[in-house]
Scaffold this motif. Structure first.
Motif, PDB file in Angstrom:
ATOM      1  N   THR A 189     -51.872 -47.613  13.655  1.00 18.95           N
ATOM      2  CA  THR A 189     -51.817 -46.452  14.537  1.00 18.95           C
ATOM      3  C   THR A 189     -51.797 -45.179  13.711  1.00 18.95           C
ATOM      4  O   THR A 189     -51.015 -45.072  12.753  1.00 18.95           O
ATOM      5  CB  THR A 189     -50.548 -46.488  15.411  1.00 18.95           C
ATOM      6  OG1 THR A 189     -50.445 -47.752  16.053  1.00 18.95           O
ATOM      7  CG2 THR A 189     -50.570 -45.383  16.452  1.00 18.95           C
ATOM      8  N   VAL A 190     -52.637 -44.218  14.061  1.00 21.12           N
ATOM      9  CA  VAL A 190     -52.596 -42.887  13.466  1.00 21.12           C
ATOM     10  C   VAL A 190     -51.833 -41.981  14.420  1.00 21.12           C
ATOM     11  O   VAL A 190     -52.072 -41.986  15.632  1.00 21.12           O
ATOM     12  CB  VAL A 190     -54.017 -42.335  13.225  1.00 21.12           C
ATOM     13  CG1 VAL A 190     -53.947 -40.888  12.729  1.00 21.12           C
ATOM     14  CG2 VAL A 190     -54.757 -43.208  12.217  1.00 21.12           C
ATOM     15  N   PHE A 191     -50.903 -41.204  13.867  1.00 25.32           N
ATOM     16  CA  PHE A 191     -50.118 -40.255  14.661  1.00 25.32           C
ATOM     17  C   PHE A 191     -50.507 -38.835  14.270  1.00 25.32           C
ATOM     18  O   PHE A 191     -50.596 -38.502  13.081  1.00 25.32           O
ATOM     19  CB  PHE A 191     -48.622 -40.456  14.410  1.00 25.32           C
ATOM     20  CG  PHE A 191     -48.083 -41.758  14.929  1.00 25.32           C
ATOM     21  CD1 PHE A 191     -47.529 -41.840  16.198  1.00 25.32           C
ATOM     22  CD2 PHE A 191     -48.134 -42.909  14.157  1.00 25.32           C
ATOM     23  CE1 PHE A 191     -47.031 -43.028  16.682  1.00 25.32           C
ATOM     24  CE2 PHE A 191     -47.639 -44.114  14.630  1.00 25.32           C
ATOM     25  CZ  PHE A 191     -47.092 -44.181  15.900  1.00 25.32           C
ATOM     26  N   GLY A 192     -50.722 -37.989  15.283  1.00 19.60           N
ATOM     27  CA  GLY A 192     -51.103 -36.617  15.022  1.00 19.60           C
ATOM     28  C   GLY A 192     -52.570 -36.508  14.660  1.00 19.60           C
ATOM     29  O   GLY A 192     -53.348 -37.458  14.734  1.00 19.60           O
ATOM     30  N   THR A 193     -52.959 -35.304  14.257  1.00 23.95           N
ATOM     31  CA  THR A 193     -54.335 -35.026  13.859  1.00 23.95           C
ATOM     32  C   THR A 193     -54.398 -34.934  12.348  1.00 23.95           C
ATOM     33  O   THR A 193     -53.749 -34.055  11.750  1.00 23.95           O
ATOM     34  CB  THR A 193     -54.814 -33.695  14.467  1.00 23.95           C
ATOM     35  OG1 THR A 193     -54.724 -33.781  15.892  1.00 23.95           O
ATOM     36  CG2 THR A 193     -56.241 -33.391  14.058  1.00 23.95           C
ATOM     37  N   PRO A 194     -55.118 -35.839  11.687  1.00 21.60           N
ATOM     38  CA  PRO A 194     -55.174 -35.801  10.223  1.00 21.60           C
ATOM     39  C   PRO A 194     -55.632 -34.439   9.720  1.00 21.60           C
ATOM     40  O   PRO A 194     -56.690 -33.933  10.108  1.00 21.60           O
ATOM     41  CB  PRO A 194     -56.190 -36.900   9.891  1.00 21.60           C
ATOM     42  CG  PRO A 194     -56.096 -37.849  11.037  1.00 21.60           C
ATOM     43  CD  PRO A 194     -55.860 -36.984  12.245  1.00 21.60           C
ATOM     44  N   SER A 195     -54.809 -33.835   8.875  1.00 21.47           N
ATOM     45  CA  SER A 195     -55.058 -32.474   8.413  1.00 21.47           C
ATOM     46  C   SER A 195     -54.420 -32.306   7.036  1.00 21.47           C
ATOM     47  O   SER A 195     -53.359 -32.867   6.774  1.00 21.47           O
ATOM     48  CB  SER A 195     -54.440 -31.468   9.387  1.00 21.47           C
ATOM     49  OG  SER A 195     -54.350 -30.185   8.805  1.00 21.47           O
ATOM     50  N   PRO A 196     -55.035 -31.511   6.148  1.00 20.32           N
ATOM     51  CA  PRO A 196     -54.403 -31.251   4.850  1.00 20.32           C
ATOM     52  C   PRO A 196     -53.203 -30.322   4.962  1.00 20.32           C
ATOM     53  O   PRO A 196     -52.431 -30.195   4.009  1.00 20.32           O
ATOM     54  CB  PRO A 196     -55.529 -30.603   4.042  1.00 20.32           C
ATOM     55  CG  PRO A 196     -56.442 -30.014   5.062  1.00 20.32           C
ATOM     56  CD  PRO A 196     -56.378 -30.907   6.249  1.00 20.32           C
TER      57      PRO A 196
END
Length: 410
Positions: free
Chosen positions: A178-185
């Motif tokens: 599961t990925v949580f949130g929006t992948p961002s640097p």
């Protein structure tokens, strides 16, 4: 002394088919005896409780964690996560990418889930999608950390083939991602990998990587058949034994919790087959754990170095800059860090140990057979746990600081 290793042909195989109510990676807890059902549903029963974190007395200590750039750039992980999510169909994204504040962060089990998890089950993904999911894990960890995760996953399938049972559940890819949130640097995000003997929670926040809670285990720890040559938890075992063998016998009362892991020699609450000696597994986010063991700062310099070497075994699952930053934080609290041991320290006996710091909790335990047939704990069944006490798990402390600083406390 060198550690003797159990040979594959010595593993005690069950006489017949297992009777655990497990079908297609689902455990039907209502078909279990009451005690087993209670223990194996701890994560599901407790994940919506208000989060406090693991503490010594029920009161979390503020100010232990600090926002700073650990030099661990998340850009490779961000790129991998975006590629993974972009490859999913919309209906898959709906269950495989949850909000950053989703309660499912804390919903996990080292056993077989008794609920239908959100997230994407790796073995149900097409090969390229699964590869992209694993690429996120690989980009987030050190090479050694990723290898250890993949070994544990492979040994899960090895177990199914070794006992020739539960073949729809004991597989290499029976894990939910599961990925949580929006992948961002820049903005916080993270992921969870959850299943039998593999539970990782990875959070990126303010240039740091938080990898906690982590549960990694294997039964057995040595590959057989087509998995021959695979080994798990050698350093977790051997480095700990080296440290234990150097400790002053005259100080055993400070660190030795007991000399045996045999059921007859243990308190009843530590003799169960499901949790064994470990205390910080699923459902233990708010564990109250008074310190036990010898104080690290009181050890002679070479013994302190041995303890640091053992701590590094677990921290080196992180990217190197973050591992060093976390170790420096642990060193700041060596006057409050404890090391405790239960069991023997010869070449074959089972044992348990705990490292307990205000900012790091490590547990290692040998277990009896769950799918194998050994009635007593054995070296070839290992569970390890890593936690960040006082609100550090799931990056919660750092996330709260980040949101207060950048979003007015949102």
């Amino acid at each position: 002394m060198s550690s003797q290793r159990q040979q594959p042909d010595e593993f005690p195989l069950p006489d017949g088919r297992g009777d655990l109510p497990i079908v297609d990676s689902h455990l039907f807890d209502e078909l279990l005896p009451a005690e087993a059902a209670f223990e194996l549903t701890a994560g599901l029963r407790k994940y919506r409780e208000p989060f406090i974190g693991i503490t010594e007395d029920g009161t979390p200590r503020p100010g232990l964690y600090r926002l700073n750039d650990a030099g661990a750039s998340p850009r490779a992980a961000v790129a991998a996560a975006r590629a993974y999510l972009d490859g999913l169909a919309p209906h898959q994204q709906a269950v495989g990418n949850l909000p950053m504040d989703a309660a499912e962060w804390r919903l996990w089990t080292n056993a077989i889930p008794t609920w239908h998890p959100k997230g994407m089950r790796l073995e149900r993904l097409a090969g390229p999608d699964r590869d992209r999911a694993l690429a996120v894990v690989e980009a987030s960890l050190s090479p050694a950390g990723y290898t250890q995760v993949r070994v544990a996953m492979a040994l899960n399938q090895n177990l199914g083939e070794l006992i020739d049972d539960y073949r729809d559940t004991l597989t290499e890819y029976a894990y939910w991602f599961t990925v949580f949130g929006t992948p961002s640097p820049d903005a916080p995000w993270g992921w969870q990998l959850m299943g039998h003997h593999v539970d990782l929670h990875c959070v990126f926040v303010a240039g740091q990587v938080v990898l906690a809670p982590v549960f990694l285990g294997a039964e057995p720890t040595v590959g057989t058949g087509r998995f021959e040559g695979i080994h798990a938890f050698r350093d977790e075992t051997d480095v700990a034994l080296r440290l234990r063998r150097t400790l002053d016998p005259d100080r055993e009362e400070e660190f030795l919790m007991g000399t045996s892991l045999r059921t007859a020699d243990l308190p009843p609450d530590l003799a169960g087959p499901w949790n064994g000696r470990h205390l910080a597994g699923a459902g233990s986010d708010n564990l109250v754990l008074p310190p036990e063991g010898i104080v690290a700062a009181s050890l002679p310099a070479d013994r302190r170095d041995g303890l640091v070497e053992l701590i590094r075994v677990y921290l080196d699952r992180l990217p190197s800059p973050q591992a060093e930053r976390t170790l420096a934080l642990v060193r700041e609290h060596f006057d409050e860090t404890r090391f405790a041991w239960r069991g023997g320290h010869d070449d074959v006996c089972a044992f348990y140990y705990r490292i307990h710091s205000p900012v790091l909790l490590i547990e290692y335990d040998n277990h009896p057979g769950v799918f194998l047939a050994n009635p007593e704990p054995a070296r070839y069944h290992v569970h390890t746990i890593v936690r960040a006490p006082h609100g550090g798990d799931y990056g919660r402390d750092l996330l709260a600081r980040h949101y207060r600083l950048h979003h007015g406390g949102v």
